[in-house]
Design a protein around this motif. Structure first.
Motif, short mmCIF file in Angstrom:
data_model
loop_
_atom_site.label_atom_id
_atom_site.label_comp_id
_atom_site.label_asym_id
_atom_site.label_seq_id
_atom_site.Cartn_x
_atom_site.Cartn_y
_atom_site.Cartn_z
N LEU A 145 0.82 -1.21 0.00
CA LEU A 145 0.00 0.00 0.00
C LEU A 145 0.86 1.26 0.00
O LEU A 145 0.49 2.28 -0.57
N GLU A 146 2.03 1.18 0.66
CA GLU A 146 2.91 2.35 0.75
C GLU A 146 3.85 2.45 -0.45
O GLU A 146 4.66 3.37 -0.55
N GLY A 147 3.77 1.47 -1.36
CA GLY A 147 4.59 1.53 -2.57
C GLY A 147 6.03 1.14 -2.37
O GLY A 147 6.88 1.44 -3.18
N GLU A 148 6.36 0.44 -1.24
CA GLU A 148 7.75 0.10 -0.97
C GLU A 148 8.17 -1.19 -1.65
O GLU A 148 9.26 -1.29 -2.18
N ALA A 149 7.32 -2.21 -1.60
CA ALA A 149 7.67 -3.49 -2.18
C ALA A 149 6.40 -4.18 -2.65
O ALA A 149 5.85 -5.02 -1.96
N PRO A 150 5.87 -3.83 -3.81
CA PRO A 150 4.60 -4.37 -4.29
C PRO A 150 4.58 -5.89 -4.25
O PRO A 150 5.42 -6.55 -4.84
N ALA A 151 3.57 -6.43 -3.55
CA ALA A 151 3.49 -7.88 -3.36
C ALA A 151 3.30 -8.60 -4.68
O ALA A 151 3.81 -9.71 -4.87
N GLU A 152 2.58 -7.96 -5.63
CA GLU A 152 2.33 -8.63 -6.89
C GLU A 152 3.60 -8.82 -7.70
O GLU A 152 3.64 -9.62 -8.64
N ASN A 153 4.65 -8.08 -7.36
CA ASN A 153 5.90 -8.20 -8.11
C ASN A 153 6.70 -9.43 -7.72
O ASN A 153 7.59 -9.85 -8.45
N VAL A 154 6.42 -10.00 -6.54
CA VAL A 154 7.20 -11.13 -6.06
C VAL A 154 7.07 -12.31 -7.02
O VAL A 154 8.07 -12.88 -7.47
N ARG A 155 5.83 -12.68 -7.34
CA ARG A 155 5.63 -13.83 -8.22
C ARG A 155 6.18 -13.57 -9.61
O ARG A 155 6.82 -14.44 -10.22
N SER A 156 5.93 -12.38 -10.15
CA SER A 156 6.40 -12.07 -11.51
C SER A 156 7.93 -12.03 -11.55
O SER A 156 8.54 -12.43 -12.55
N THR A 157 8.54 -11.55 -10.47
CA THR A 157 10.00 -11.52 -10.41
C THR A 157 10.58 -12.93 -10.44
O THR A 157 11.54 -13.22 -11.15
N LEU A 158 9.97 -13.84 -9.67
CA LEU A 158 10.42 -15.23 -9.65
C LEU A 158 10.25 -15.88 -11.02
O LEU A 158 11.11 -16.62 -11.49
N LYS A 159 9.11 -15.60 -11.66
CA LYS A 159 8.85 -16.19 -12.97
C LYS A 159 9.86 -15.73 -14.01
O LYS A 159 10.20 -16.47 -14.94
N ALA A 160 10.33 -14.50 -13.86
CA ALA A 160 11.25 -13.94 -14.85
C ALA A 160 12.68 -14.44 -14.68
O ALA A 160 13.53 -14.21 -15.54
N MET A 161 12.98 -15.14 -13.60
CA MET A 161 14.34 -15.59 -13.33
C MET A 161 14.71 -16.79 -14.19
O MET A 161 13.91 -17.68 -14.41
N THR A 162 15.95 -16.80 -14.65
CA THR A 162 16.52 -18.01 -15.25
C THR A 162 16.83 -18.99 -14.12
O THR A 162 16.80 -18.63 -12.94
N TRP A 163 17.15 -20.23 -14.49
CA TRP A 163 17.46 -21.19 -13.42
C TRP A 163 18.73 -20.77 -12.67
O TRP A 163 18.83 -20.97 -11.45
N GLN A 164 19.68 -20.14 -13.38
CA GLN A 164 20.88 -19.67 -12.69
C GLN A 164 20.55 -18.55 -11.71
O GLN A 164 21.04 -18.53 -10.58
N ALA A 165 19.70 -17.61 -12.16
CA ALA A 165 19.33 -16.49 -11.28
C ALA A 165 18.53 -16.98 -10.08
O ALA A 165 18.68 -16.45 -8.97
N PHE A 166 17.69 -18.00 -10.29
CA PHE A 166 16.91 -18.53 -9.18
C PHE A 166 17.81 -19.18 -8.13
O PHE A 166 17.59 -19.02 -6.93
N GLU A 167 18.82 -19.89 -8.57
CA GLU A 167 19.77 -20.49 -7.61
C GLU A 167 20.49 -19.40 -6.81
O GLU A 167 20.67 -19.52 -5.60
N GLN A 168 20.90 -18.33 -7.49
CA GLN A 168 21.55 -17.22 -6.77
C GLN A 168 20.58 -16.55 -5.81
O GLN A 168 20.96 -16.12 -4.71
N HIS A 169 19.32 -16.47 -6.20
CA HIS A 169 18.29 -15.87 -5.34
C HIS A 169 18.10 -16.70 -4.08
O HIS A 169 18.04 -16.15 -2.97
N VAL A 170 18.00 -18.01 -4.23
CA VAL A 170 17.84 -18.89 -3.06
C VAL A 170 19.08 -18.81 -2.17
O VAL A 170 18.97 -18.79 -0.93
N ALA A 171 20.25 -18.74 -2.77
CA ALA A 171 21.48 -18.61 -1.98
C ALA A 171 21.46 -17.33 -1.15
O ALA A 171 21.88 -17.32 0.02
N ALA A 172 20.97 -16.24 -1.74
CA ALA A 172 20.87 -14.97 -1.01
C ALA A 172 19.89 -15.08 0.16
O ALA A 172 20.12 -14.52 1.23
N LEU A 173 18.79 -15.80 -0.05
CA LEU A 173 17.82 -16.00 1.03
C LEU A 173 18.43 -16.82 2.16
O LEU A 173 18.18 -16.56 3.35
#
Length: 340
Positions: free
Chosen positions: A204-232
């Motif tokens: 609501l405050e425009g800081e981290a739109p929730a709808e972007n989470v799923r679309s961001t994950l979908k846009a990741m390559t398998w390499q980017a997804f592995e790096q994302h999980v490593a960061a988490l």
């Protein structure tokens, strides 16, 4: 206003602001050990983006000051008692522990770290506002911000202190084990709802739109997804995190060590277009993680759901599955339960 560099030179000024540990989380999430109170030298180094050797050298140079802030080294019976109470499985003969005050003290002493510098900036800004802004001038936005910080602190305490406490009670309990497990689940549900509440507010405050989470994950390559999980994993306190990204990984994409010392192996599947993870993938990963590498914690992280057969294999072999919904919540800031 004072420059952040003055904290590097003035021990008196440092000691006067040690109580403002909340600034640590304003800069970067600080993951704690299962006791909810301390971090190790490796976790301090990871937070500040420094090497373990740098932190040890700083402790050597400023040990009396850091000990006054709560830094201590456990060994012998004291270390054994701490391991038993906190659930840590460290095999080292001694263990250095930093409470949040000591971590803040490190931030005020560490020169070559952008994170430490930002902590000092926030620290002086907070202290300046506290000393100069009259109470009667507080507006509704200030109270809303205060409420948010309180809610976040409650969430932190639930996840890092209350839940681990219940884990210890459940492990030692016989007669009331079932009731304790149910109560722990209720508390975890409260924590989960508060995390999602913060996520919706941020949207609501425009800081981290929730709808972007799923679309961001979908846009990741398998390499980017592995790096994302490593960061988490690193965000949740894991150390020695390595992304293999090799054809000879035997089904293991990421290795690391949890904050409590457990060895971790992760398989990542970025398959947003598929409905479920097939059982063959689980069999391959379970064999590699359990029979070959023999890790303590095996995580299968996927951007889809798991079939009944694959989930059954995971349950049988002790593999922890993380499905699409859990990945999205993890990405949004909810700590992964298996890493607590």
């Amino acid at each position: 206003m004072l420059k952040e560099s003055v904290l590097l030179e003035s021990k008196t000024l440092r000691s006067g602001v040690l109580g403002r540990t909340e600034v640590l989380d304003r800069v970067k999430a600080l993951s704690l050990l299962p006791d909810g109170m301390h971090v190790t030298t490796a976790m301090v180094a990871a937070y500040f983006g420094a090497t373990v050797e740098t932190i040890r050298a700083l402790v050597h140079d400023h040990r009396p000051e850091l000990e006054a802030s709560g830094y201590r080294v456990l060994s012998g019976t004291e270390l054994s008692d701490f391991k038993q109470l906190s659930g840590i499985q460290s095999r080292t003969p001694s263990l250095a522990l930093f409470p949040r005050r000591a971590v803040l003290n490190v931030a005020m002493l560490l020169r070559d770290s952008d994170v430490a510098r930002q902590v000092r900036v926030y620290l002086l800004d907070t202290e300046y506002l506290a000393r100069t802004q009259p109470v009667e001038n507080l507006v509704a936005a200030d109270f809303a911000s205060l409420d948010t910080r309180i809610d976040q602190r409650i969430t932190h305490v639930l996840g890092k202190t209350v839940v681990p406490m219940f884990n210890a009670l459940i492990a030692a309990s016989g007669e009331h084990r079932r009731e304790l497990i149910e109560l722990r689940e209720d508390i975890e549900n409260v924590e989960r709802r508060m995390c999602w509440h913060h996520k919706r507010l941020a949207t609501l405050e425009g800081e981290a739109p929730a709808e972007n989470v799923r679309s961001t994950l979908k846009a990741m390559t398998w390499q980017a997804f592995e790096q994302h999980v490593a960061a988490l994993l690193r965000r949740d306190g894991c150390t020695d995190v390595v992304v293999r990204q090799a054809r000879s990984d035997r089904g293991i994409d990421i290795t690391g060590r949890a904050a409590d010392g457990r060895t971790v192996a992760v398989q990542c599947k970025n398959r947003s277009g598929r409905r479920t993870v097939p059982s063959a993938d689980l069999q391959k990963f379970a064999g590699a993680a359990r029979a070959i590498d023999r890790v303590d914690l095996a995580l299968f992280v996927a951007t889809c759901d798991f079939s009944h057969e694959s989930q059954a294999i995971a349950d049988l072999t002790g593999v922890v599955t993380v499905n699409r919904e859990e990945v999205e919540a993890w990405t949004a800031g909810v700590r992964l339960k298996a890493l607590r």
